[in-house]
Design a protein around this motif. Structure first.
Motif, short mmCIF file in Angstrom:
data_model
loop_
_atom_site.label_atom_id
_atom_site.label_comp_id
_atom_site.label_asym_id
_atom_site.label_seq_id
_atom_site.Cartn_x
_atom_site.Cartn_y
_atom_site.Cartn_z
N ASP A 1 0.92 -1.40 -0.05
CA ASP A 1 0.05 -0.04 -0.31
C ASP A 1 1.19 1.15 0.01
O ASP A 1 2.01 1.38 -0.01
N ASN A 2 0.45 2.48 -0.31
CA ASN A 2 1.05 3.43 0.27
C ASN A 2 1.69 3.75 0.88
O ASN A 2 3.13 4.36 0.89
N ILE A 3 1.13 4.12 2.25
CA ILE A 3 2.50 3.71 3.35
C ILE A 3 3.96 2.82 3.35
O ILE A 3 4.38 3.41 4.14
N LEU A 4 3.67 1.69 2.92
CA LEU A 4 4.53 0.68 2.92
C LEU A 4 5.60 1.14 1.66
O LEU A 4 6.52 1.33 1.81
N LYS A 5 5.10 1.71 0.57
CA LYS A 5 6.13 2.55 -0.25
C LYS A 5 6.56 3.28 0.20
O LYS A 5 8.12 3.97 0.11
N GLY A 6 5.59 4.70 1.26
CA GLY A 6 6.34 5.26 1.45
C GLY A 6 7.72 5.18 2.73
O GLY A 6 8.78 5.76 3.34
N PHE A 7 7.50 3.79 3.95
CA PHE A 7 8.36 3.31 4.41
C PHE A 7 9.57 2.55 4.18
O PHE A 7 11.10 2.81 4.30
N ALA A 8 8.73 2.19 2.71
CA ALA A 8 10.51 1.12 2.06
C ALA A 8 11.96 2.56 1.28
O ALA A 8 13.13 2.40 1.47
N THR A 9 10.83 3.61 0.82
CA THR A 9 12.00 5.23 0.44
C THR A 9 12.24 5.65 1.52
O THR A 9 14.04 5.41 1.86
N SER A 10 11.78 5.64 2.58
CA SER A 10 12.49 6.01 4.50
C SER A 10 13.39 5.72 4.51
O SER A 10 14.69 6.10 4.71
N PHE A 11 13.21 3.49 4.52
CA PHE A 11 14.61 3.08 4.47
C PHE A 11 15.28 2.70 4.07
O PHE A 11 16.56 2.44 3.55
N SER A 12 15.02 2.94 2.85
CA SER A 12 16.62 2.89 1.31
C SER A 12 17.30 4.20 1.60
O SER A 12 18.24 4.34 1.57
N ILE A 13 16.52 5.26 1.67
CA ILE A 13 17.89 7.00 2.50
C ILE A 13 18.89 6.06 3.84
O ILE A 13 19.98 5.95 3.48
N ILE A 14 18.28 4.78 4.59
CA ILE A 14 18.98 5.07 5.53
C ILE A 14 19.89 3.96 5.35
O ILE A 14 21.06 3.88 5.08
N VAL A 15 19.24 2.49 4.51
CA VAL A 15 19.95 1.99 3.72
C VAL A 15 21.53 2.67 2.62
O VAL A 15 22.83 1.86 2.69
N SER A 16 21.51 3.67 2.12
CA SER A 16 22.12 4.64 1.04
C SER A 16 23.21 4.68 1.83
O SER A 16 24.11 4.75 1.05
N THR A 17 22.87 5.72 3.25
CA THR A 17 23.63 6.12 3.73
C THR A 17 24.36 5.43 4.01
O THR A 17 25.47 5.46 4.19
N VAL A 18 24.73 3.97 4.91
CA VAL A 18 24.78 3.15 6.22
C VAL A 18 26.12 3.07 4.64
O VAL A 18 27.05 2.51 4.96
N THR A 19 25.71 2.56 3.96
CA THR A 19 26.21 2.07 2.80
C THR A 19 27.20 2.89 2.30
O THR A 19 28.48 1.79 2.04
N SER A 20 26.71 3.95 2.23
CA SER A 20 27.89 4.83 1.68
C SER A 20 29.27 5.14 3.12
O SER A 20 30.17 5.61 2.65
N VAL A 21 29.00 4.81 3.60
CA VAL A 21 29.82 5.22 4.78
C VAL A 21 30.88 4.41 4.83
O VAL A 21 32.32 3.62 4.31
N TYR A 22 30.21 3.24 4.55
CA TYR A 22 31.89 1.58 4.28
C TYR A 22 32.06 1.64 3.29
O TYR A 22 33.39 1.04 2.64
N LEU A 23 31.10 1.71 1.92
CA LEU A 23 31.23 1.60 0.21
C LEU A 23 32.70 2.73 -0.39
O LEU A 23 33.36 2.63 -1.02
N PHE A 24 32.30 4.10 -0.07
CA PHE A 24 32.51 5.55 -0.26
C PHE A 24 33.48 6.56 0.92
O PHE A 24 34.34 7.60 0.75
N GLY A 25 33.13 6.05 2.12
CA GLY A 25 34.20 6.81 2.79
C GLY A 25 32.98 8.06 3.22
O GLY A 25 33.59 9.29 3.44
N PHE A 26 32.08 7.93 3.00
CA PHE A 26 31.02 8.99 3.25
C PHE A 26 31.25 9.35 4.80
O PHE A 26 30.99 8.17 6.13
N HIS A 27 31.12 10.45 5.63
CA HIS A 27 30.79 10.77 6.87
C HIS A 27 29.62 11.76 7.13
O HIS A 27 29.32 12.32 6.13
N VAL A 28 29.34 10.74 8.19
CA VAL A 28 27.75 10.77 8.82
C VAL A 28 28.01 12.14 9.87
O VAL A 28 28.32 11.73 10.88
#
Length: 381
Positions: free
Chosen positions: A290-317
């Motif tokens: 449903d639409n709520i799940l889509k929004g939750f997935a988008t939000s969670f993907s931001i977290i996944v991208s951020t965490v992965t960027s820290v380990y893969l690209f040395g991104f500083h949070v």
């Protein structure tokens, strides 16, 4: 009598068991949909960023855009053929009638197709010049642009919660950009091939084009009986032509010398297949969400991208990025919440709950039919 009484009892029991299994099956499909949405949203951005920062020969992004469009058209044609149960005659007749005979209707899609092609090329530029996490957060501005164009072009109304979420979204992106501005000089020194300002302009223009083209396409879909698969074929035809024109204009001499597939590696092919089939895959799985799940997935993907960027690209949070990204994540989730049905003059508890349920189903159904196809780019929604 005993036998007759046992029969109905057994039937009721079977109905309850079947209903329970159906409910459990839908719950599993929802979680599977969530996982697919998160993986698709995060993996494409991270993989594009990865292949664009690797040393060595770089592939031509204009050729990747064209290849993705060709694969998408072929996939949609295959789906239409399967819908016709393999009847080639009916398949060709449908395509001729819808694309050639109704040429004016087909030409209407030239405008969004041109914008989508521009958008796809701009996203490669943006991801090549921005950290993956920063791009993922900033690109959520497409929700703001889509909402504004929906109000202006489709006369849609937004709830108070949605307006608040849009303000929160803009504020969160602004905080992230302020935080990244402080790192711009350092980034420029360490990565001389990357231009933060260029990437920022590219993602902002991409968000504007995504909003306008998405709403324009939605308006065409609602005013036509043609299937979404057929509309994507029409879009893909123009997208391929526009992409070839952009390829010739931007990289013509270089591609003539090096070849269309220059720099293509298995990883690059993975990016292209993800871009081509990702939107179509999301369109299928979102039917079970449903639409709520889509929004939750988008939000969670931001977290996944951020965490992965820290380990893969040395991104500083740091604290500012965390605050801004958190506001964007909250805004995306708030915006996806269903509207509360307006109370009637003499409501009953049953009527009001039923009305709210119908409103939620209507909103979710509308989104699932259009959203996955509006963004023919790296993110669906």
């Amino acid at each position: 009598m005993a036998a007759s009484s046992q029969g109905p009892g057994k039937g009721v029991g079977e109905d309850k068991t079947s209903g329970r299994r159906h409910s459990e099956g839908n719950t599993k499909l929802k979680y599977i949909s969530l996982a697919v949405l998160v993986v698709q949203n995060a993996s494409l951005i991270l993989s594009i960023r990865y292949v664009r920062t690797l040393p060595g020969d770089r592939f031509f992004t204009t050729s990747a855009v064209v290849m993705a469009e060709v694969l998408k058209v072929l996939t949609c044609l295959l789906i239409i053929l399967l819908q016709k149960r393999g009847n080639v005659k009916d398949f060709i007749a449908l395509l001729y009638d819808s694309i050639v005979s109704q040429y004016w209707d087909t030409l209407k899609l030239a405008v969004p197709s041109l914008i989508y092609t521009l958008q796809n090329n701009l996203q490669y530029v943006a991801i090549s010049n921005l950290p993956a996490a920063t791009f993922q957060v900033t690109y959520q501005l497409k929700i703001l642009t889509t909402a504004l164009f929906s109000v202006l072009m489709l006369r849609k109304s937004l709830s108070r919660v949605q307006w608040v979420s849009l303000v929160l979204l803009f504020a969160g992106v602004a905080i992230v950009q302020v935080e990244q501005e402080g790192k711009q000089k350092e980034t420029t020194v360490l990565n001389q091939n990357q231009n933060y300002a260029k990437g920022l302009v590219a993602v902002v223009v991409s968000c504007l084009s995504s909003g306008f083209a998405g709403v324009y396409f939605e308006r065409i879909l609602k005013g036509s009986s043609a299937s979404v698969w057929l509309r994507n074929v029409q879009l893909g035809i123009f997208g391929t032509l526009m992409g070839l024109l952009g390829l010739w204009w931007n990289d013509g001499p270089a591609i003539a010398e090096s070849g269309f597939l220059f720099g293509y590696t298995p990883m690059v092919w993975g990016v292209i297949f993800n871009q081509a089939f990702g939107g179509l895959l999301v369109a299928v799985v979102v039917k079970y969400a449903d639409n709520i799940l889509k929004g939750f997935a988008t939000s969670f993907s931001i977290i996944v991208s951020t965490v992965t960027s820290v380990y893969l690209f040395g991104f500083h949070v740091d604290l500012l990025f965390t605050l801004g990204a958190g506001m964007v994540i909250g805004a995306v989730y708030m915006y996806s919440l269903p509207k509360v049905a307006a109370p009637s003059s003499a409501p009953s508890d049953l009527d009001s709950s039923s009305s709210a349920h119908r409103s939620h189903l209507s909103n979710a159904g509308e989104d699932s039919e259009t959203d996955p196809f509006l963004a023919k780019s790296v993110l669906v929604k």
